[in-house]
Design a protein around this motif. Structure first.
Motif, PDB file in Angstrom:
ATOM      1  N   LYS A 172       0.826  -1.210   0.000  1.00 34.53           N
ATOM      2  CA  LYS A 172       0.000   0.000   0.000  1.00 34.53           C
ATOM      3  C   LYS A 172       0.862   1.262   0.000  1.00 34.53           C
ATOM      4  CE  LYS A 172      -3.974  -2.102   2.323  1.00 34.53           C
ATOM      5  NZ  LYS A 172      -4.793  -2.145   3.574  1.00 34.53           N
ATOM      6  N   LEU A 173       1.899   1.262   0.821  1.00 35.15           N
ATOM      7  CA  LEU A 173       2.768   2.442   0.890  1.00 35.15           C
ATOM      8  C   LEU A 173       3.577   2.631  -0.389  1.00 35.15           C
ATOM      9  CD1 LEU A 173       4.133   2.227   4.553  1.00 35.15           C
ATOM     10  CD2 LEU A 173       2.516   3.915   3.635  1.00 35.15           C
ATOM     11  N   SER A 174       3.831   1.544  -1.107  1.00 30.93           N
ATOM     12  CA  SER A 174       4.653   1.645  -2.319  1.00 30.93           C
ATOM     13  C   SER A 174       3.993   2.503  -3.389  1.00 30.93           C
ATOM     14  CB  SER A 174       4.962   0.251  -2.873  1.00 30.93           C
ATOM     15  OG  SER A 174       3.786  -0.375  -3.365  1.00 30.93           O
ATOM     16  N   ARG A 175       2.695   2.745  -3.271  1.00 30.41           N
ATOM     17  CA  ARG A 175       2.016   3.626  -4.225  1.00 30.41           C
ATOM     18  C   ARG A 175       2.449   5.077  -4.055  1.00 30.41           C
ATOM     19  NH1 ARG A 175      -4.184   2.219  -3.156  1.00 30.41           N
ATOM     20  NH2 ARG A 175      -3.383   2.132  -1.020  1.00 30.41           N
TER      21      ARG A 175
ATOM     22  N   VAL B 295      10.059   2.487  -1.375  1.00 32.86           N
ATOM     23  CA  VAL B 295       9.256   2.392  -0.158  1.00 32.86           C
ATOM     24  C   VAL B 295      10.078   1.952   1.043  1.00 32.86           C
ATOM     25  CG1 VAL B 295       8.462   0.033  -0.600  1.00 32.86           C
ATOM     26  CG2 VAL B 295       7.054   1.591   0.789  1.00 32.86           C
ATOM     27  N   ASP B 296      11.085   1.089   0.838  1.00 34.11           N
ATOM     28  CA  ASP B 296      11.918   0.671   1.966  1.00 34.11           C
ATOM     29  C   ASP B 296      12.773   1.827   2.483  1.00 34.11           C
ATOM     30  OD1 ASP B 296      10.914  -1.902   1.981  1.00 34.11           O
ATOM     31  OD2 ASP B 296      12.513  -2.705   0.723  1.00 34.11           O
ATOM     32  N   SER B 297      13.223   2.683   1.582  1.00 35.55           N
ATOM     33  CA  SER B 297      13.957   3.874   1.997  1.00 35.55           C
ATOM     34  C   SER B 297      13.099   4.722   2.917  1.00 35.55           C
ATOM     35  CB  SER B 297      14.375   4.699   0.775  1.00 35.55           C
ATOM     36  OG  SER B 297      14.781   5.997   1.151  1.00 35.55           O
ATOM     37  N   ALA B 298      11.855   4.942   2.510  1.00 33.00           N
ATOM     38  CA  ALA B 298      10.955   5.774   3.301  1.00 33.00           C
ATOM     39  C   ALA B 298      10.633   5.116   4.643  1.00 33.00           C
ATOM     40  CB  ALA B 298       9.676   6.040   2.522  1.00 33.00           C
ATOM     41  N   PHE B 299      10.252   3.850   4.596  1.00 31.74           N
ATOM     42  CA  PHE B 299       9.791   3.213   5.833  1.00 31.74           C
ATOM     43  C   PHE B 299      10.911   3.043   6.850  1.00 31.74           C
ATOM     44  CE2 PHE B 299       8.836  -0.178   8.734  1.00 31.74           C
ATOM     45  CZ  PHE B 299       7.556   0.163   9.145  1.00 31.74           C
ATOM     46  N   TYR B 300      12.016   2.462   6.432  1.00 31.53           N
ATOM     47  CA  TYR B 300      13.052   2.155   7.417  1.00 31.53           C
ATOM     48  C   TYR B 300      13.831   3.395   7.856  1.00 31.53           C
ATOM     49  CZ  TYR B 300      12.014  -2.754   6.898  1.00 31.53           C
ATOM     50  OH  TYR B 300      11.372  -3.973   6.912  1.00 31.53           O
TER      51      TYR B 300
END
Length: 280
Positions: free
Chosen positions: A182-185, A190-195
């Motif tokens: 969902k966040l990848s949209r 997305v891993d850069s953003a999340f982690y």
């Protein structure tokens, strides 16, 4: 990249040259409610700072609707590591003072790149949510004459147990459910953003992070908003702001979680519009 912040506007990119504080950066941004800028005297600017997992796109149409209500034009952007902006290299960890760096270094550099001069900054309203709310507070303290006022929505000024517990739960969801998809949209990496966000908030060294001392530097009008059902922070956050910034006004929203612009947009827009109207 199509920009969900408005129905028709495409995002653009600003190139920030390398400095002693950061390497070269490509920042995704867009203007909203641009017609307001065509009015005589030019409408003031509302600048939006997103949450820790947010991006330009994740605001959806709220900046547009608020700017229409305020009669302002808006600037929305994705911070480095988020949305379509330069991603965080996966081996790089955000430092404990990463929000200060965003307020002190990245935001002024973006304003410079977009040729927003000091006269326009003096009329600018800085509106931030969650981590973005903290960055708005820090910008207002560091550059007390380079804005008209600030709105901090569900900001953090120190670390609470409830925040760390919820962020740890979000990590489990990210790694075991479809949250990553969902966040990848909303993020090119997305891993850069999340982690980037998750790792620093769960770093034991971050428990000592506290910006309450900096708040005394805020001189311009300040509105702080908190929902009473926020699972990332308690009313102690904005109550502490009021203790350190006596002229700050507080709005406490019933039946509202961590994202008032999604949970209670009408009440939030009314509170911001009433606050700004008294100071224009």
């Amino acid at each position: 990249m199509q920009n969900p912040a408005t129905a028709t506007t495409e995002s653009d990119f600003a190139e920030l040259p390398a400095t002693a504080a950061h390497g070269p950066l490509r920042i995704e941004y867009c203007w909203v409610n641009e017609a307001a800028g065509e009015t005589p005297g030019h409408a003031p600017l509302a600048l939006f700072l997103h949450e820790g997992l947010g991006s330009l796109a994740m605001w959806r149409d709220w900046p547009q609707r608020l700017c229409e209500r305020l009669g302002m034009r808006g600037l929305v952007y994705s911070r480095p590591g988020y949305g379509g902006s330069t991603p965080r290299a996966h081996h790089v960890k955000w430092p404990v003072d990463f929000m200060t760096a965003q307020a002190r270094d990245i935001l002024p550099a973006l304003l410079d790149a977009l040729a927003i001069d000091m006269e326009e900054r003096k009329r600018m309203w800085v509106i931030g949510h969650s981590d973005g709310g903290s960055i708005a507070l820090l910008y207002a303290a560091l550059f007390p004459d380079a804005l008209a006022g600030a709105v901090a929505i569900a900001p953090h000024v120190f670390v609470e147990d409830i925040s760390v517990e919820s962020i740890a739960q979000t990590k489990e969801l990210y790694e075991t459910t479809d949250l990553r998809r969902k966040l990848s949209r909303y993020h090119a990496d997305v891993d850069s953003a999340f982690y980037g966000w998750n790792d620093i908030w769960l770093n034991p060294a971050f428990r000592a992070w506290n910006i309450t001392g900096e708040l005394a530097g805020i001189r311009k009008p300040l509105l702080a908003v908190q929902g009473d059902d926020d699972n990332y922070g308690t009313m102690a956050q904005i109550d502490t702001i009021a203790e350190r910034v006596p002229h700050a006004e507080l709005v406490k929203l019933d039946a509202c979680g961590h994202s008032p612009h999604r949970d209670a947009p009408d009440a939030l827009n009314e509170a911001i519009a009433a606050f700004v109207a008294k100071r224009r």
